[in-house]
Design a protein around this motif. Structure first.
Motif, PDB file in Angstrom:
ATOM      1  N   LEU A 279      42.494  41.561  39.838  1.00  0.00           N
ATOM      2  CA  LEU A 279      42.448  40.286  39.127  1.00  0.00           C
ATOM      3  C   LEU A 279      42.974  40.443  37.707  1.00  0.00           C
ATOM      4  N   GLY A 280      42.609  41.554  37.060  1.00  0.00           N
ATOM      5  CA  GLY A 280      43.085  41.800  35.699  1.00  0.00           C
ATOM      6  C   GLY A 280      44.596  41.868  35.650  1.00  0.00           C
ATOM      7  N   ALA A 281      45.174  42.604  36.621  1.00  0.00           N
ATOM      8  CA  ALA A 281      46.629  42.722  36.652  1.00  0.00           C
ATOM      9  C   ALA A 281      47.262  41.356  36.874  1.00  0.00           C
ATOM     10  N   PHE A 282      46.659  40.545  37.753  1.00  0.00           N
ATOM     11  CA  PHE A 282      47.205  39.208  38.005  1.00  0.00           C
ATOM     12  C   PHE A 282      47.088  38.324  36.768  1.00  0.00           C
ATOM     13  N   CYS A 283      45.976  38.477  36.012  1.00  0.00           N
ATOM     14  CA  CYS A 283      45.812  37.710  34.774  1.00  0.00           C
ATOM     15  C   CYS A 283      46.964  38.010  33.821  1.00  0.00           C
ATOM     16  N   ALA A 284      47.217  39.327  33.643  1.00  0.00           N
ATOM     17  CA  ALA A 284      48.282  39.716  32.721  1.00  0.00           C
ATOM     18  C   ALA A 284      49.620  39.178  33.219  1.00  0.00           C
ATOM     19  N   PHE A 285      49.829  39.273  34.528  1.00  0.00           N
ATOM     20  CA  PHE A 285      51.084  38.784  35.104  1.00  0.00           C
ATOM     21  C   PHE A 285      51.234  37.284  34.870  1.00  0.00           C
ATOM     22  N   ALA A 286      50.129  36.549  35.104  1.00  0.00           N
ATOM     23  CA  ALA A 286      50.178  35.100  34.907  1.00  0.00           C
ATOM     24  C   ALA A 286      50.470  34.773  33.450  1.00  0.00           C
ATOM     25  N   GLY A 287      49.813  35.508  32.534  1.00  0.00           N
ATOM     26  CA  GLY A 287      50.029  35.262  31.110  1.00  0.00           C
ATOM     27  C   GLY A 287      51.479  35.483  30.715  1.00  0.00           C
ATOM     28  N   MET A 288      52.092  36.530  31.297  1.00  0.00           N
ATOM     29  CA  MET A 288      53.458  36.865  30.884  1.00  0.00           C
ATOM     30  C   MET A 288      54.511  35.976  31.525  1.00  0.00           C
TER      31      MET A 288
ATOM     32  N   ALA B  28      37.644  37.631  46.221  1.00  0.00           N
ATOM     33  CA  ALA B  28      38.704  37.786  45.227  1.00  0.00           C
ATOM     34  C   ALA B  28      40.062  37.924  45.912  1.00  0.00           C
ATOM     35  N   ARG B  29      40.107  38.782  46.951  1.00  0.00           N
ATOM     36  CA  ARG B  29      41.369  38.963  47.670  1.00  0.00           C
ATOM     37  C   ARG B  29      41.816  37.665  48.320  1.00  0.00           C
ATOM     38  N   GLY B  30      40.840  36.958  48.931  1.00  0.00           N
ATOM     39  CA  GLY B  30      41.183  35.712  49.605  1.00  0.00           C
ATOM     40  C   GLY B  30      41.701  34.675  48.636  1.00  0.00           C
ATOM     41  N   LEU B  31      41.035  34.548  47.489  1.00  0.00           N
ATOM     42  CA  LEU B  31      41.430  33.530  46.516  1.00  0.00           C
ATOM     43  C   LEU B  31      42.819  33.798  45.972  1.00  0.00           C
TER      44      LEU B  31
ATOM     45  N   PRO C 299      49.609  29.473  45.778  1.00  0.00           N
ATOM     46  CA  PRO C 299      50.891  29.328  46.489  1.00  0.00           C
ATOM     47  C   PRO C 299      52.022  30.035  45.756  1.00  0.00           C
ATOM     48  N   GLY C 300      52.820  30.778  46.505  1.00  0.00           N
ATOM     49  CA  GLY C 300      54.017  31.383  45.937  1.00  0.00           C
ATOM     50  C   GLY C 300      53.778  32.654  45.152  1.00  0.00           C
ATOM     51  N   ILE C 301      52.543  32.875  44.693  1.00  0.00           N
ATOM     52  CA  ILE C 301      52.283  34.046  43.867  1.00  0.00           C
ATOM     53  C   ILE C 301      51.430  35.049  44.614  1.00  0.00           C
ATOM     54  N   GLY C 302      50.401  34.528  45.254  1.00  0.00           N
ATOM     55  CA  GLY C 302      49.371  35.401  45.810  1.00  0.00           C
ATOM     56  C   GLY C 302      49.860  36.355  46.867  1.00  0.00           C
ATOM     57  N   THR C 303      50.832  35.918  47.686  1.00  0.00           N
ATOM     58  CA  THR C 303      51.220  36.776  48.787  1.00  0.00           C
ATOM     59  C   THR C 303      52.413  37.663  48.439  1.00  0.00           C
ATOM     60  N   GLU C 304      52.948  37.490  47.237  1.00  0.00           N
ATOM     61  CA  GLU C 304      54.141  38.251  46.857  1.00  0.00           C
ATOM     62  C   GLU C 304      53.751  39.529  46.116  1.00  0.00           C
TER      63      GLU C 304
ATOM     64  N   GLN D 119      46.866  27.643  55.450  1.00  0.00           N
ATOM     65  CA  GLN D 119      47.829  28.622  55.940  1.00  0.00           C
ATOM     66  C   GLN D 119      47.786  29.943  55.184  1.00  0.00           C
ATOM     67  N   ALA D 120      46.924  30.027  54.154  1.00  0.00           N
ATOM     68  CA  ALA D 120      46.877  31.265  53.368  1.00  0.00           C
ATOM     69  C   ALA D 120      46.339  32.398  54.237  1.00  0.00           C
ATOM     70  N   PRO D 121      46.965  33.586  54.145  1.00  0.00           N
ATOM     71  CA  PRO D 121      46.502  34.688  54.990  1.00  0.00           C
ATOM     72  C   PRO D 121      45.108  35.179  54.606  1.00  0.00           C
ATOM     73  N   GLY D 122      44.703  34.873  53.373  1.00  0.00           N
ATOM     74  CA  GLY D 122      43.405  35.385  52.928  1.00  0.00           C
ATOM     75  C   GLY D 122      42.246  34.480  53.272  1.00  0.00           C
ATOM     76  N   LEU D 123      42.500  33.398  54.009  1.00  0.00           N
ATOM     77  CA  LEU D 123      41.434  32.425  54.270  1.00  0.00           C
ATOM     78  C   LEU D 123      40.243  33.072  54.961  1.00  0.00           C
ATOM     79  N   GLN D 124      40.544  33.891  55.987  1.00  0.00           N
ATOM     80  CA  GLN D 124      39.450  34.501  56.729  1.00  0.00           C
ATOM     81  C   GLN D 124      38.606  35.410  55.832  1.00  0.00           C
ATOM     82  N   GLY D 125      39.295  36.215  55.005  1.00  0.00           N
ATOM     83  CA  GLY D 125      38.574  37.075  54.085  1.00  0.00           C
ATOM     84  C   GLY D 125      37.704  36.273  53.136  1.00  0.00           C
TER      85      GLY D 125
END
Lengths: 292, 358
Positions: A45-54, A106-109, A114-119, B299-305
């Protein structure tokens, strides 16, 4: 010889990351006697925060890093307040399961953004891909930054625990919560602060790791390798966490080079099993006996 | 409200406390036996998985819920059983012998894990089992000559006395039989001195030790039985899926198994099966719910988690006894109506109790 130095250096850099995550475990364990399985996810989450900020807000690196640390510290305090405090005093295992649940959430959220989380993202740190040459030795600046930042952080934490009122109160609470409470130390608030501190340390670890492994939703699994680090160092010892991290990092680095395939990933676990059989209290753990 | 006036020890340890138990469990048994004729094929397969996970859950429940030893690497035992079964079945060994071998080998592995477990407790034990789980997973992936490595291993269909039992109905019956036998084995174990010793160790190691319980022996025994049941479940799992690969036995599987016993309700045999039902039903429910949610979330893959995590947090915070505890409360509410009090199942907090020795 040069080969060994090079391996040693990358091992130390990797070990510092393990050490920093393990530091989070140990901080929380010492203060609240609970083990957090969500430390790796806090790092993510910390790394994502920094990424989002930048990249989303367009802040410069240092500002984004600072913001990420502050945000994660606040998040840690909030987490303690909302989910950990209500079950304080319950069996240790409930809290372990709770933190596993937090890790899942945390992982699920993150993957839901969209567009960021799975990349997979690269964190554009200013020292990216730079190299120092010390004679024949090639030093990656990313690795040097990890080692330097860890050293500075350790110094700061040491000073805090040694000299500041807050640090001494934390030490007191970690030794005996009830006695500390009787002495007028607000133990509950301290627990919250410890979670905040652990989350901040995790955020720093995340930002240091980001240039090497990139930022993605599953980077938190590295937290599972920090458990061996914490155990090797002795679970209740802050310097032990860093030393344990270094041991694990170096062993992993050398095992990856000299031993056949597959040993690199299992080496930390083999080390920890041997450690538990030989010296269950770890390198720096206190030997304690229960009095009945 | 039913009051049972016990007049003998045999009555105290009887499996069926009163006629109601006999009736309801008899009905459950009848429905389960009739299931192949009642349920469509898909649901029968899901029910088979519930039984298989239930068997594994029984083992983990014995270890975690009744002996108080937490294993975060139980998938390793599951995998050991699955691979043993797969290798033996492919070599043409009859199904019952392969099954016994799978359980025995898993039990042996369990004893090996118990060795460090004898010296450590609490979180150290968790980490030792976690480490062990990782090592075993790596062995599955690297020992390619036997396990087929990461490309996985196909399992031949099981044969019992020359009969092919791979059809979903007959395999369901086999799973049901093994599940019922394991449940009775665990129930009988728990009312025997051995089971009582396990519970004593869970509640306080020191008082158990001072009552003359040999800690090392009973902890090892608990690990062995737990691993054997996990191996048994793994063997059935291998046949049911007919294809196994190392990533089915990774840390996430171990955590799923733990999640199963915690949500089912630690310290109850019912909990193992309730947890298994949860574990199998949840993905289906999530799949159903996906259509109702906006596509970004659905559709998010993390939904189940996310859902698993939220449910887990909810249970730990509000219902630490799990599904079985919730059922107990509902039942008590109905039995006592209208005299149920809110604090009837209140948890006691113990702030001064410390796991650290001091």
């Amino acid at each position: 010889m040069l080969q060994i130095l090079q391996l040693l250096l990358s091992g130390i850099a990797q070990g510092c990351i393990y050490g920093l995550i393990a530091l989070g475990f140990v901080l929380i364990y010492k203060a609240t006697e609970t083990v957090s399985f969500a430390q790796g996810e806090l790092m993510m989450l910390g790394a994502f925060c920094a990424f989002a900020g930048m990249s989303l807000v367009g802040l410069p690196f240092w500002l984004a890093a600072l913001l990420a640390i502050v945000a994660m510290a606040a998040f840690g305090v909030l987490l303690e307040l909302v989910v950990i405090r209500p079950i304080l005093g319950q069996p240790q295992f409930s809290i372990v399961m709770l933190t596993i649940g937090i890790a899942y959430v945390a992982r699920g959220l993150i993957t839901m953004i969209p567009g960021i989380g799975t990349e997979t993202h690269a964190l554009a740190v200013p020292y990216k891909d730079e190299i120092w040459k010390l004679g024949a030795l090639v030093v990656n600046v990313e690795q040097a930054a990890i080692i330097g930042a860890t050293a500075v952080l350790c110094g700061l934490l040491y000073a805090m625990f040694r000299y500041s009122k807050l640090g001494i109160a934390m030490q007191a609470a970690s030794q005996n919560q009830l006695a500390a409470y009787y002495m007028g130390i607000p133990v509950k608030r301290l627990n919250g602060l410890v979670w905040g501190l652990a989350a901040a340390v995790a955020a720093i670890a995340g930002m240091l790791l980001a240039p090497i492994t990139f930022v993605h939703a599953n980077m938190g699994f590295i937290g599972l390798k920090a458990f061996p680090a914490a155990v090797v160092g002795g679970f209740g010892s802050l310097p032990g966490a860093i030393v344990g991290g270094l041991v694990i990092g170096i062993v992993e680095s050398f095992a990856g080079f000299y031993l056949p395939d597959g040993f690199k990933d299992t080496a930390p676990y083999i080390v920890v099993l041997v450690m538990l059989m030989v010296k269950p209290n770890g390198l720096f753990g206190e030997k304690l006996r229960k009095k009945v | 409200m039913r009051f049972i006036f016990k007049t003998s020890y045999a009555q105290d340890i009887a499996l069926a406390r009163h006629g109601g138990h006999v009736f309801w469990y008899g009905l459950l048994g009848a429905v389960l036996i009739a299931a192949p004729w009642l349920l469509p094929e898909y649901w029968l397969a899901q029910l088979t998985f519930v039984l298989i996970y239930g068997i594994v859950g029984l083992g983990l429940m014995l270890l975690a819920g009744f002996t108080g030893q937490f294993s975060i690497g139980h998938a390793a035992f599951l995998g050991t059983g699955a691979y043993t079964q797969a290798v033996l079945a492919n070599a043409g060994v009859p199904f019952p012998i392969a099954l016994a071998a799978a359980a025995a080998l898993s039990a042996a592995v369990g004893v090996v894990v118990a060795l460090p477990a004898l010296r450590v407790k609490g979180i150290y034990l968790g980490i030792a089992t976690l480490a062990f789980g990782f090592i075993v997973e790596e062995v599955f992936a690297r020992w390619e000559r036997v396990t087929g490595g990461n490309s996985g291993l196909h399992v031949k269909s099981p044969k019992l006395f020359g009969l092919d039992i791979s059809s979903s109905e007959s395999f369901y019956i086999v799973c049901l039989l093994i599940a019922v036998l394991s449940t009775f084995a665990i129930l009988n174990l728990l009312r025997s001195p051995t089971g009582r010793a396990f519970v004593a160790i869970r509640d306080s190691e020191i008082s158990a030790q001072s009552m003359g319980i040999h800690l090392a022996r009973y902890k090892t025994l608990s690990f062995a039985i737990s691993a054997a049941l996990a191996g048994l479940g793994g063997a059935l799992y291998a046949h049911k899926l007919s294809f196994i690969s190392p990533d089915q036995f990774n840390i996430l599987q171990s955590i799923d198994l733990l999640l199963m016993v915690v949500i089912g309700g630690l310290g109850s045999v019912h909990g193992a099966f309730l947890g298994a039902i949860f574990l199998i039903a949840m993905p289906q429910l999530i799949a159903l719910g996906k259509d109702w949610l906006p596509p970004v979330i659905g559709q998010a893959p993390g939904l189940q988690g996310l859902v698993y995590g939220l449910v887990l947090i909810g249970f730990v915070l509000f219902e630490p006894l799990g599904l079985y505890g919730r059922w107990l409360k509902v039942r008590t509410y109905l039995q006592l109506f209208p005299f149920y009090r809110k604090g009837l199942f209140k948890r006691q907090k113990a702030f001064t109790k410390s796991d650290r020795l001091r």
